[in-house]
Design a protein around this motif. Structure first.
Motif, PDB file in Angstrom:
ATOM      1  N   TYR A   1      -7.862   6.325 -28.206  1.00 46.25           N
ATOM      2  CA  TYR A   1      -8.698   5.375 -27.460  1.00 46.25           C
ATOM      3  C   TYR A   1      -9.392   6.064 -26.288  1.00 46.25           C
ATOM      4  O   TYR A   1     -10.579   5.808 -26.020  1.00 46.25           O
TER       5      TYR A   1
ATOM      6  N   HIS B   1     -12.367   7.976 -27.459  1.00 47.99           N
ATOM      7  CA  HIS B   1     -13.428   7.013 -27.775  1.00 47.99           C
ATOM      8  C   HIS B   1     -14.113   6.526 -26.496  1.00 47.99           C
ATOM      9  O   HIS B   1     -15.350   6.455 -26.421  1.00 47.99           O
TER      10      HIS B   1
ATOM     11  N   LEU C   1     -18.078   6.083 -25.023  1.00 46.83           N
ATOM     12  CA  LEU C   1     -18.660   4.760 -25.217  1.00 46.83           C
ATOM     13  C   LEU C   1     -19.452   4.231 -24.025  1.00 46.83           C
ATOM     14  O   LEU C   1     -20.641   3.908 -24.147  1.00 46.83           O
TER      15      LEU C   1
ATOM     16  N   THR D   1     -10.644   5.168 -37.701  1.00 47.89           N
ATOM     17  CA  THR D   1     -10.980   5.603 -36.342  1.00 47.89           C
ATOM     18  C   THR D   1     -11.466   7.049 -36.349  1.00 47.89           C
ATOM     19  O   THR D   1     -12.408   7.401 -35.628  1.00 47.89           O
TER      20      THR D   1
ATOM     21  N   SER E   1     -15.055   7.166 -37.658  1.00 51.42           N
ATOM     22  CA  SER E   1     -15.984   6.630 -36.674  1.00 51.42           C
ATOM     23  C   SER E   1     -16.253   7.633 -35.558  1.00 51.42           C
ATOM     24  O   SER E   1     -17.407   7.821 -35.135  1.00 51.42           O
ATOM     25  N   MET E   2     -15.203   8.282 -35.069  1.00 52.67           N
ATOM     26  CA  MET E   2     -15.393   9.233 -33.973  1.00 52.67           C
ATOM     27  C   MET E   2     -16.144  10.483 -34.412  1.00 52.67           C
ATOM     28  O   MET E   2     -16.920  11.050 -33.643  1.00 52.67           O
TER      29      MET E   2
ATOM     30  N   SER F   1     -19.840   9.210 -34.421  1.00 52.69           N
ATOM     31  CA  SER F   1     -20.421   8.975 -33.096  1.00 52.69           C
ATOM     32  C   SER F   1     -20.495  10.259 -32.284  1.00 52.69           C
ATOM     33  O   SER F   1     -21.443  10.471 -31.523  1.00 52.69           O
TER      34      SER F   1
ATOM     35  N   ASP G   1     -14.641   1.672 -34.024  1.00 50.20           N
ATOM     36  CA  ASP G   1     -13.218   2.027 -34.005  1.00 50.20           C
ATOM     37  C   ASP G   1     -12.451   1.384 -32.857  1.00 50.20           C
ATOM     38  O   ASP G   1     -11.217   1.387 -32.848  1.00 50.20           O
ATOM     39  N   SER G   2     -13.144   0.808 -31.896  1.00 49.87           N
ATOM     40  CA  SER G   2     -12.503   0.373 -30.655  1.00 49.87           C
ATOM     41  C   SER G   2     -11.347  -0.590 -30.893  1.00 49.87           C
ATOM     42  O   SER G   2     -10.252  -0.430 -30.342  1.00 49.87           O
TER      43      SER G   2
ATOM     44  N   PRO H   1     -14.721  12.261 -28.573  1.00 45.63           N
ATOM     45  CA  PRO H   1     -14.416  11.945 -29.970  1.00 45.63           C
ATOM     46  C   PRO H   1     -13.649  13.053 -30.690  1.00 45.63           C
ATOM     47  O   PRO H   1     -12.817  12.750 -31.561  1.00 45.63           O
TER      48      PRO H   1
ATOM     49  N   GLY I   1     -10.045  12.638 -29.555  1.00 51.26           N
ATOM     50  CA  GLY I   1      -9.531  11.392 -30.107  1.00 51.26           C
ATOM     51  C   GLY I   1      -9.224  11.493 -31.592  1.00 51.26           C
ATOM     52  O   GLY I   1      -8.211  10.957 -32.073  1.00 51.26           O
ATOM     53  N   THR I   2     -10.070  12.186 -32.329  1.00 49.40           N
ATOM     54  CA  THR I   2      -9.837  12.358 -33.764  1.00 49.40           C
ATOM     55  C   THR I   2      -8.557  13.145 -34.013  1.00 49.40           C
ATOM     56  O   THR I   2      -7.742  12.783 -34.884  1.00 49.40           O
TER      57      THR I   2
END
Length: 405
Positions: free
Chosen positions: A219, A222, A226, A283, A286-287, A290, A322-323, A381, A384-385
């Protein structure tokens, strides 16, 4: 009780709560949307104008940390906490229309952020109490509503608010009041935990739980991206249009609304997909998408509208898709008695990171221009991944999405 025992009421609760969240969260970017007018009125530099958003982020962090320390989201009935907080935020935003300087404006924006800490995490807790199956879809729908609400002030500005900042501020405040009334119609769901005793040590247990920590790291990566993108995408678009064909403030606001609002579709779609294919899988995908867009933004800068518009709309779709799944993961991994506190702590620390990137992005732009200002955000990202892929390998990941991980 089976997962389908509350079907008659859960979709109605989700719809009502989503509209309430949409209206209340219009407060977040109410001042950001009219930042050009307020900056001109108060002679603010770009970095000073950033505080119109950053004060909300800081206030949210302070409010969320205080709420987590006091376990308010698990002690106070959720809908009452949401409604009272939305009313406070609405009052602060309405007052912003009558101040005449940066200092009181920043103070009111800080208060708005504190209030929104009683809206966003409690809203997720309330909706998770109605869903055991389809929880990713439910929270994804709520995050989608939140996303549209965050974008609404840009739409109000685009259709009649250019040069009229008070109109945008008062519209957001009025919507938040309606949201406060709507949430009172939503009862606690059958899967919500009963009110928990006050227990400050719950925070320490959450911070020591490795699966929850990894979900939070995802998170945080992300969030690193964001809100910097959401805050500065109107400025990026305005600069891109100016580089090609001259200024177009209404068009920049309209496209900024579209880019942010597109995330509502991403959040709902990925909610369905994550319930089926796994939270760590969706998730991570998505990361990657983005994060790539952070760099590609420099490539499409100054291009035609036919190129730029689809790019920012797709970016807006994936950047928030993904949030909800990080939050859904926490509801499945953390101690169910203190899910509200775990969600509040997650969002508090995540929003603390956004203060750094919101402030840093215009400073980067001063050096490299708006073309490449978003490129450093790719770090979030990427980290986070890696965190979500590490979570996927843990035995505790079997608790995610009914075993889909």
């Amino acid at each position: 009780m089976s997962d389908d025992a509350s079907d008659d009421g859960k979709w109605r609760a989700l719809a009502t709560l989503s509209v309430a969240e949409l209206f209340a969260m219009s407060l977040w970017f109410s001042a950001t949307a009219v930042a050009p007018e307020l900056a001109a009125l108060w002679d603010l530099s770009p970095a000073e104008a950033a505080w119109l958003t950053m004060a909300v982020q800081v206030g949210f962090v302070v409010g969320a940390l205080g709420s987590a320390a006091l376990t308010l989201a698990d002690v106070v009935p959720t809908r009452y906490l949401f409604a009272a907080s939305a009313l406070v935020g609405a009052g602060a935003t309405a007052l912003l229309g009558s101040v005449d300087g940066a200092f009181p404006a920043v103070a009111l924006r800080f208060l708005t952020g504190v209030a929104l800490a009683g809206v966003y995490p409690p809203g997720m807790k309330l909706v998770s109490g109605w869903f055991r199956a389809d929880r990713g879809l439910a929270i994804g729908t709520l995050i989608g509503a939140l996303t549209v609400g965050s974008a609404l002030p840009h739409l109000v500005r685009a259709v009649g608010g250019v040069g009229r900042p008070r109109l945008v501020l008062y519209a957001a405040a009025g919507l938040a009041v309606v949201g406060a009334a709507l949430v009172l119609l939503v009862e606690e769901g059958p899967y919500g935990a009963p009110a928990a005793p006050f227990d400050p040590s719950a925070v320490g247990r959450i911070l020591r739980d490795r699966p929850t920590v990894l979900a939070n790291l995802g998170y945080f990566g992300h969030m690193w991206e964001l809100y910097a993108v959401w805050t500065w995408i109107p400025t990026y678009l305005a600069a891109s249009f100016a580089a090609r064909a001259g200024e177009a403030p209404a068009l920049a606001s309209a496209l900024a609304f579209g880019a942010i609002a597109a995330g509502s579709l991403g959040a709902a779609a990925f909610g369905v997909a994550a319930d089926r294919w796994g939270r760590t899988t969706l998730t991570s995908a998505s990361m990657v998408a983005s994060g790539s867009a952070c760099v590609l933004a420099g490539v499409v800068f100054g291009g035609s509208l036919r190129l730029l518009a689809p790019f920012v709309l797709v970016w807006g779709f994936v950047i928030v898709a993904d949030s909800a799944q990080f939050s859904a993961s926490v509801t499945e991994l953390a101690d169910e008695r203190y899910v509200g506190t775990a969600l509040t702590l997650q969002t508090a620390l995540g929003f603390l990171l956004t203060v750094v990137t919101i402030q840093a992005t215009p400073l980067v732009a001063e050096v490299v221009g708006w073309r490449w200002a978003f490129a450093p955000l790719v770090v979030g990202p990427a980290v986070g991944t890696l965190a979500m892929l590490r979570l996927r390998a843990l035995p505790a990941a079997r608790r995610l999405a009914g075993g889909a991980r």
